[in-house]
Design a protein around this motif. Structure first.
Motif, PDB file in Angstrom:
ATOM      1  N   SER A 137       6.452  43.430  16.207  1.00  0.00           N
ATOM      2  CA  SER A 137       6.467  42.171  15.466  1.00  0.00           C
ATOM      3  C   SER A 137       5.820  41.024  16.230  1.00  0.00           C
ATOM      4  CB  SER A 137       7.888  41.802  15.062  1.00  0.00           C
ATOM      5  OG  SER A 137       8.690  41.624  16.196  1.00  0.00           O
ATOM      6  N   GLY A 138       5.897  41.029  17.536  1.00  0.00           N
ATOM      7  CA  GLY A 138       5.329  39.945  18.322  1.00  0.00           C
ATOM      8  C   GLY A 138       3.842  39.746  18.109  1.00  0.00           C
ATOM      9  N   GLN A 139       3.122  40.821  17.851  1.00  0.00           N
ATOM     10  CA  GLN A 139       1.680  40.699  17.686  1.00  0.00           C
ATOM     11  C   GLN A 139       1.297  39.991  16.380  1.00  0.00           C
ATOM     12  OE1 GLN A 139       0.765  45.019  17.432  1.00  0.00           O
ATOM     13  NE2 GLN A 139      -0.669  44.435  15.858  1.00  0.00           N
ATOM     14  N   TRP A 140       2.209  39.874  15.447  1.00  0.00           N
ATOM     15  CA  TRP A 140       1.894  39.285  14.147  1.00  0.00           C
ATOM     16  C   TRP A 140       2.366  37.832  14.012  1.00  0.00           C
ATOM     17  CZ3 TRP A 140      -1.498  42.240  12.094  1.00  0.00           C
ATOM     18  CH2 TRP A 140      -1.456  43.627  12.296  1.00  0.00           C
ATOM     19  N   GLU A 141       3.207  37.379  14.907  1.00  0.00           N
ATOM     20  CA  GLU A 141       3.844  36.073  14.731  1.00  0.00           C
ATOM     21  C   GLU A 141       2.849  34.929  14.618  1.00  0.00           C
ATOM     22  OE1 GLU A 141       6.959  35.954  13.808  1.00  0.00           O
ATOM     23  OE2 GLU A 141       6.892  38.114  14.065  1.00  0.00           O
ATOM     24  N   ARG A 142       1.828  34.920  15.453  1.00  0.00           N
ATOM     25  CA  ARG A 142       0.838  33.833  15.404  1.00  0.00           C
ATOM     26  C   ARG A 142       0.105  33.819  14.064  1.00  0.00           C
ATOM     27  NH1 ARG A 142      -4.536  34.033  18.079  1.00  0.00           N
ATOM     28  NH2 ARG A 142      -5.502  32.113  17.441  1.00  0.00           N
ATOM     29  N   ALA A 143      -0.314  34.981  13.612  1.00  0.00           N
ATOM     30  CA  ALA A 143      -1.031  35.066  12.337  1.00  0.00           C
ATOM     31  C   ALA A 143      -0.129  34.668  11.171  1.00  0.00           C
ATOM     32  CB  ALA A 143      -1.592  36.471  12.134  1.00  0.00           C
ATOM     33  N   ILE A 144       1.144  35.056  11.232  1.00  0.00           N
ATOM     34  CA  ILE A 144       2.091  34.662  10.182  1.00  0.00           C
ATOM     35  C   ILE A 144       2.245  33.144  10.172  1.00  0.00           C
ATOM     36  CG2 ILE A 144       4.522  34.747   9.465  1.00  0.00           C
ATOM     37  CD1 ILE A 144       4.543  37.680  10.540  1.00  0.00           C
ATOM     38  N   SER A 145       2.387  32.545  11.340  1.00  0.00           N
ATOM     39  CA  SER A 145       2.520  31.085  11.434  1.00  0.00           C
ATOM     40  C   SER A 145       1.293  30.384  10.876  1.00  0.00           C
ATOM     41  CB  SER A 145       2.738  30.654  12.884  1.00  0.00           C
ATOM     42  OG  SER A 145       3.965  31.117  13.360  1.00  0.00           O
ATOM     43  N   GLU A 146       0.112  30.900  11.190  1.00  0.00           N
ATOM     44  CA  GLU A 146      -1.127  30.308  10.669  1.00  0.00           C
ATOM     45  C   GLU A 146      -1.185  30.422   9.148  1.00  0.00           C
ATOM     46  OE1 GLU A 146      -4.276  32.283  12.768  1.00  0.00           O
ATOM     47  OE2 GLU A 146      -3.849  31.219  14.636  1.00  0.00           O
ATOM     48  N   ALA A 147      -0.828  31.579   8.614  1.00  0.00           N
ATOM     49  CA  ALA A 147      -0.837  31.755   7.154  1.00  0.00           C
ATOM     50  C   ALA A 147       0.160  30.811   6.501  1.00  0.00           C
ATOM     51  CB  ALA A 147      -0.525  33.208   6.795  1.00  0.00           C
ATOM     52  N   GLU A 148       1.341  30.690   7.079  1.00  0.00           N
ATOM     53  CA  GLU A 148       2.354  29.793   6.512  1.00  0.00           C
ATOM     54  C   GLU A 148       1.909  28.336   6.578  1.00  0.00           C
ATOM     55  OE1 GLU A 148       5.813  31.053   8.714  1.00  0.00           O
ATOM     56  OE2 GLU A 148       6.289  32.604   7.215  1.00  0.00           O
ATOM     57  N   ALA A 149       1.205  27.957   7.641  1.00  0.00           N
ATOM     58  CA  ALA A 149       0.684  26.592   7.748  1.00  0.00           C
ATOM     59  C   ALA A 149      -0.330  26.321   6.640  1.00  0.00           C
ATOM     60  CB  ALA A 149       0.058  26.367   9.124  1.00  0.00           C
ATOM     61  N   TRP A 150      -1.191  27.305   6.371  1.00  0.00           N
ATOM     62  CA  TRP A 150      -2.163  27.136   5.284  1.00  0.00           C
ATOM     63  C   TRP A 150      -1.472  27.089   3.927  1.00  0.00           C
ATOM     64  CZ3 TRP A 150      -6.480  24.890   5.327  1.00  0.00           C
ATOM     65  CH2 TRP A 150      -7.284  24.907   6.457  1.00  0.00           C
ATOM     66  N   ILE A 151      -0.434  27.873   3.757  1.00  0.00           N
ATOM     67  CA  ILE A 151       0.320  27.826   2.499  1.00  0.00           C
ATOM     68  C   ILE A 151       0.862  26.420   2.278  1.00  0.00           C
ATOM     69  CG2 ILE A 151       2.445  28.617   1.368  1.00  0.00           C
ATOM     70  CD1 ILE A 151       1.846  31.407   2.664  1.00  0.00           C
ATOM     71  N   ALA A 152       1.435  25.832   3.319  1.00  0.00           N
ATOM     72  CA  ALA A 152       1.977  24.472   3.196  1.00  0.00           C
ATOM     73  C   ALA A 152       0.881  23.463   2.883  1.00  0.00           C
ATOM     74  CB  ALA A 152       2.712  24.093   4.484  1.00  0.00           C
ATOM     75  N   LYS A 153      -0.253  23.536   3.583  1.00  0.00           N
ATOM     76  CA  LYS A 153      -1.365  22.601   3.339  1.00  0.00           C
ATOM     77  C   LYS A 153      -1.915  22.749   1.927  1.00  0.00           C
ATOM     78  CE  LYS A 153      -2.970  22.567   8.113  1.00  0.00           C
ATOM     79  NZ  LYS A 153      -4.039  22.994   9.021  1.00  0.00           N
ATOM     80  N   LEU A 154      -2.090  23.982   1.500  1.00  0.00           N
ATOM     81  CA  LEU A 154      -2.657  24.227   0.174  1.00  0.00           C
ATOM     82  C   LEU A 154      -1.692  23.815  -0.928  1.00  0.00           C
ATOM     83  CD1 LEU A 154      -4.327  27.627   1.015  1.00  0.00           C
ATOM     84  CD2 LEU A 154      -5.541  25.517   0.380  1.00  0.00           C
ATOM     85  N   ALA A 155      -0.407  23.986  -0.698  1.00  0.00           N
ATOM     86  CA  ALA A 155       0.592  23.557  -1.690  1.00  0.00           C
ATOM     87  C   ALA A 155       0.547  22.042  -1.851  1.00  0.00           C
ATOM     88  CB  ALA A 155       1.983  24.021  -1.285  1.00  0.00           C
ATOM     89  N   VAL A 156       0.452  21.314  -0.748  1.00  0.00           N
ATOM     90  CA  VAL A 156       0.363  19.844  -0.808  1.00  0.00           C
ATOM     91  C   VAL A 156      -0.927  19.432  -1.505  1.00  0.00           C
ATOM     92  CG1 VAL A 156       0.085  17.768   0.607  1.00  0.00           C
ATOM     93  CG2 VAL A 156       1.853  19.441   1.183  1.00  0.00           C
ATOM     94  N   ALA A 157      -2.039  20.080  -1.152  1.00  0.00           N
ATOM     95  CA  ALA A 157      -3.324  19.754  -1.784  1.00  0.00           C
ATOM     96  C   ALA A 157      -3.268  20.015  -3.288  1.00  0.00           C
ATOM     97  CB  ALA A 157      -4.451  20.557  -1.142  1.00  0.00           C
ATOM     98  N   GLY A 158      -2.621  21.100  -3.664  1.00  0.00           N
ATOM     99  CA  GLY A 158      -2.483  21.414  -5.092  1.00  0.00           C
ATOM    100  C   GLY A 158      -1.635  20.386  -5.815  1.00  0.00           C
ATOM    101  N   GLU A 159      -0.574  19.914  -5.160  1.00  0.00           N
ATOM    102  CA  GLU A 159       0.282  18.888  -5.766  1.00  0.00           C
ATOM    103  C   GLU A 159      -0.488  17.589  -5.931  1.00  0.00           C
ATOM    104  OE1 GLU A 159       3.744  18.599  -3.256  1.00  0.00           O
ATOM    105  OE2 GLU A 159       4.361  20.653  -3.739  1.00  0.00           O
ATOM    106  N   ARG A 160      -1.274  17.214  -4.925  1.00  0.00           N
ATOM    107  CA  ARG A 160      -2.090  15.988  -5.025  1.00  0.00           C
ATOM    108  C   ARG A 160      -3.077  16.097  -6.177  1.00  0.00           C
ATOM    109  NH1 ARG A 160      -3.369  15.728   1.125  1.00  0.00           N
ATOM    110  NH2 ARG A 160      -1.437  14.850   1.909  1.00  0.00           N
ATOM    111  N   ARG A 161      -3.679  17.269  -6.284  1.00  0.00           N
ATOM    112  CA  ARG A 161      -4.653  17.479  -7.374  1.00  0.00           C
ATOM    113  C   ARG A 161      -3.966  17.341  -8.732  1.00  0.00           C
ATOM    114  NH1 ARG A 161      -9.381  19.144  -9.060  1.00  0.00           N
ATOM    115  NH2 ARG A 161      -9.636  20.841 -10.490  1.00  0.00           N
ATOM    116  N   GLN A 162      -2.763  17.898  -8.874  1.00  0.00           N
ATOM    117  CA  GLN A 162      -2.014  17.794 -10.131  1.00  0.00           C
ATOM    118  C   GLN A 162      -1.680  16.346 -10.444  1.00  0.00           C
ATOM    119  OE1 GLN A 162      -1.339  20.013 -12.474  1.00  0.00           O
ATOM    120  NE2 GLN A 162      -2.404  21.594 -11.343  1.00  0.00           N
ATOM    121  N   ASP A 163      -1.360  15.555  -9.411  1.00  0.00           N
ATOM    122  CA  ASP A 163      -1.040  14.145  -9.613  1.00  0.00           C
ATOM    123  C   ASP A 163      -2.223  13.350 -10.140  1.00  0.00           C
ATOM    124  OD1 ASP A 163       1.518  14.615  -8.727  1.00  0.00           O
ATOM    125  OD2 ASP A 163       1.175  13.829  -6.696  1.00  0.00           O
ATOM    126  N   HIS A 164      -3.428  13.807  -9.838  1.00  0.00           N
ATOM    127  CA  HIS A 164      -4.629  13.085 -10.267  1.00  0.00           C
ATOM    128  C   HIS A 164      -5.176  13.554 -11.604  1.00  0.00           C
ATOM    129  CE1 HIS A 164      -4.653  12.112  -5.916  1.00  0.00           C
ATOM    130  NE2 HIS A 164      -4.955  10.925  -6.407  1.00  0.00           N
TER     131      HIS A 164
END
Length: 165
Positions: A137-164
Protein backbone atom coordinates in the motif's frame (compact mmCIF):
# COMPACT_ATOMS: atom_id res chain seq x y z
CA UNK A 1 -16.55 -2.02 -8.49
CA UNK A 2 -15.13 -5.22 -7.04
CA UNK A 3 -13.49 -7.82 -9.25
CA UNK A 4 -12.93 -11.37 -8.03
CA UNK A 5 -10.21 -12.77 -10.25
CA UNK A 6 -8.18 -15.95 -9.82
CA UNK A 7 -5.42 -16.69 -12.25
CA UNK A 8 -5.56 -20.34 -13.36
CA UNK A 9 -2.54 -22.55 -12.82
CA UNK A 10 -0.69 -24.41 -15.53
CA UNK A 11 -1.00 -21.81 -18.29
CA UNK A 12 1.74 -20.77 -20.66
CA UNK A 13 2.22 -17.17 -21.83
CA UNK A 14 -0.14 -17.47 -24.81
CA UNK A 15 -2.91 -19.02 -22.73
CA UNK A 16 -2.46 -16.42 -20.00
CA UNK A 17 -2.91 -13.65 -22.61
CA UNK A 18 -6.04 -15.42 -23.91
CA UNK A 19 -7.37 -15.74 -20.35
CA UNK A 20 -6.59 -12.06 -19.73
CA UNK A 21 -8.47 -11.01 -22.88
CA UNK A 22 -11.49 -13.05 -21.76
CA UNK A 23 -11.36 -11.43 -18.32
CA UNK A 24 -11.05 -7.98 -19.88
CA UNK A 25 -14.01 -8.68 -22.17
CA UNK A 26 -15.97 -9.68 -19.04
CA UNK A 27 -15.22 -6.26 -17.51
CA UNK A 28 -12.01 -6.76 -15.55
CA UNK A 29 -9.63 -3.82 -16.24
CA UNK A 30 -6.33 -4.76 -17.89
CA UNK A 31 -4.42 -2.74 -15.30
CA UNK A 32 -5.87 -4.92 -12.56
CA UNK A 33 -5.01 -8.07 -14.51
CA UNK A 34 -1.43 -6.80 -14.93
CA UNK A 35 -1.08 -6.16 -11.21
CA UNK A 36 -2.39 -9.65 -10.46
CA UNK A 37 0.00 -11.25 -12.95
CA UNK A 38 2.97 -9.47 -11.38
CA UNK A 39 1.97 -10.48 -7.87
CA UNK A 40 1.69 -14.26 -8.21
CA UNK A 41 2.51 -16.05 -4.98
CA UNK A 42 5.69 -18.16 -5.38
CA UNK A 43 4.26 -20.66 -2.91
CA UNK A 44 1.31 -21.34 -5.22
CA UNK A 45 2.66 -20.74 -8.73
CA UNK A 46 5.77 -22.35 -10.21
CA UNK A 47 8.72 -20.35 -11.46
CA UNK A 48 7.72 -21.10 -15.07
CA UNK A 49 4.15 -19.95 -14.41
CA UNK A 50 5.43 -16.71 -12.89
CA UNK A 51 7.79 -16.13 -15.82
CA UNK A 52 4.95 -16.76 -18.29
CA UNK A 53 2.72 -14.41 -16.31
CA UNK A 54 5.39 -11.71 -16.30
CA UNK A 55 5.84 -11.97 -20.07
CA UNK A 56 2.09 -11.87 -20.64
CA UNK A 57 1.85 -8.81 -18.37
CA UNK A 58 4.52 -7.08 -20.45
CA UNK A 59 2.49 -7.67 -23.57
CA UNK A 60 -0.75 -6.44 -22.00
CA UNK A 61 0.88 -3.39 -20.45
CA UNK A 62 2.60 -2.67 -23.77
CA UNK A 63 -0.78 -2.54 -25.51
CA UNK A 64 -1.94 0.12 -23.05
CA UNK A 65 1.27 2.12 -23.52
CA UNK A 66 0.73 1.96 -27.29
CA UNK A 67 -2.73 3.52 -26.81
CA UNK A 68 -1.13 6.43 -24.97
CA UNK A 69 1.43 6.90 -27.72
CA UNK A 70 -1.27 6.75 -30.37
CA UNK A 71 -3.39 9.22 -28.39
CA UNK A 72 -0.48 11.66 -28.23
CA UNK A 73 0.08 11.31 -31.99
CA UNK A 74 -3.63 11.86 -32.66
CA UNK A 75 -3.60 14.98 -30.49
CA UNK A 76 -0.61 16.33 -32.43
CA UNK A 77 -2.63 15.85 -35.62
CA UNK A 78 -5.58 17.71 -34.04
CA UNK A 79 -7.66 14.51 -33.95
CA UNK A 80 -8.79 15.11 -30.39
CA UNK A 81 -11.94 12.92 -30.40
CA UNK A 82 -9.86 9.93 -31.52
CA UNK A 83 -7.19 10.72 -28.92
CA UNK A 84 -9.89 10.89 -26.25
CA UNK A 85 -11.02 7.38 -27.22
CA UNK A 86 -7.49 6.03 -26.74
CA UNK A 87 -7.10 7.71 -23.36
CA UNK A 88 -10.59 6.76 -22.18
CA UNK A 89 -9.88 3.12 -23.01
CA UNK A 90 -6.84 3.27 -20.75
CA UNK A 91 -8.91 4.90 -18.01
CA UNK A 92 -11.41 2.03 -18.33
CA UNK A 93 -8.50 -0.39 -18.16
CA UNK A 94 -7.07 1.28 -15.01
CA UNK A 95 -3.77 2.21 -16.64
CA UNK A 96 -1.28 2.44 -13.81
CA UNK A 97 0.49 5.65 -14.89
CA UNK A 98 -1.00 9.13 -14.79
CA UNK A 99 -0.57 10.01 -18.49
CA UNK A 100 -4.07 9.30 -19.88
CA UNK A 101 -5.74 10.82 -16.81
CA UNK A 102 -3.64 13.98 -17.07
CA UNK A 103 -4.25 14.34 -20.82
CA UNK A 104 -8.00 13.88 -20.41
CA UNK A 105 -8.05 16.39 -17.56
CA UNK A 106 -6.39 18.98 -19.80
CA UNK A 107 -8.58 18.21 -22.81
CA UNK A 108 -11.82 18.21 -20.83
CA UNK A 109 -10.92 21.35 -18.85
CA UNK A 110 -10.15 23.23 -22.09
CA UNK A 111 -13.62 22.28 -23.26
CA UNK A 112 -15.21 23.40 -19.98
CA UNK A 113 -16.08 19.81 -19.06
CA UNK A 114 -14.78 19.62 -15.50
CA UNK A 115 -17.47 17.00 -14.86
CA UNK A 116 -15.73 14.63 -17.27
CA UNK A 117 -12.30 15.42 -15.84
CA UNK A 118 -13.72 14.75 -12.37
CA UNK A 119 -15.08 11.35 -13.48
CA UNK A 120 -11.64 10.45 -14.89
CA UNK A 121 -9.88 11.25 -11.61
CA UNK A 122 -12.53 9.45 -9.57
CA UNK A 123 -11.79 6.36 -11.67
CA UNK A 124 -8.06 6.87 -11.09
CA UNK A 125 -8.56 7.08 -7.33
CA UNK A 126 -10.72 3.93 -7.36
CA UNK A 127 -8.11 1.96 -9.29
CA UNK A 128 -5.27 3.16 -7.06
CA UNK A 129 -7.18 2.28 -3.89
CA UNK A 130 -7.80 -1.20 -5.30
CA UNK A 131 -4.11 -1.63 -6.12
CA UNK A 132 -3.21 -0.40 -2.64
CA UNK A 133 -5.57 -2.92 -1.02
CA UNK A 134 -3.84 -5.70 -2.96
CA UNK A 135 -0.62 -5.13 -1.03
CA UNK A 136 2.36 -2.82 -0.98
CA UNK A 137 0.00 0.00 0.00
CA UNK A 138 2.84 2.43 0.66
CA UNK A 139 3.77 2.61 -3.00
CA UNK A 140 0.31 3.94 -3.92
CA UNK A 141 -0.24 6.56 -1.23
CA UNK A 142 1.34 9.48 -3.10
CA UNK A 143 -0.60 8.75 -6.28
CA UNK A 144 -3.84 8.38 -4.30
CA UNK A 145 -3.22 11.73 -2.60
CA UNK A 146 -2.56 13.39 -5.96
CA UNK A 147 -5.74 11.93 -7.46
CA UNK A 148 -7.78 13.04 -4.45
CA UNK A 149 -6.31 16.55 -4.70
CA UNK A 150 -7.38 16.74 -8.34
CA UNK A 151 -10.84 15.46 -7.43
CA UNK A 152 -11.18 18.30 -4.92
CA UNK A 153 -9.92 20.94 -7.39
CA UNK A 154 -12.14 19.69 -10.19
CA UNK A 155 -15.19 19.54 -7.92
CA UNK A 156 -14.66 23.19 -6.91
CA UNK A 157 -14.11 24.20 -10.55
CA UNK A 158 -17.30 22.39 -11.53
CA UNK A 159 -19.25 24.15 -8.78
CA UNK A 160 -17.93 27.55 -9.92
CA UNK A 161 -18.92 26.75 -13.48
CA UNK A 162 -22.45 25.80 -12.33
CA UNK A 163 -22.71 29.09 -10.43
CA UNK A 164 -22.00 31.01 -13.63
CA UNK A 165 -24.55 29.20 -15.79
Amino acid sequence: MRHEVVIPKGLDEKRIREWAEQQNFAGVPLGLICELLLGLDPEIYTTNERISASRAEGSLFGAMVERNILGKQLEARKLTPEAIRMYEQNVSDWFIGDFPYRRLRVIYARGGRQDLALRVYQSRAESLRTFSAMGKSGQWERAISEAEAWIAKLAVAGERRQDHL
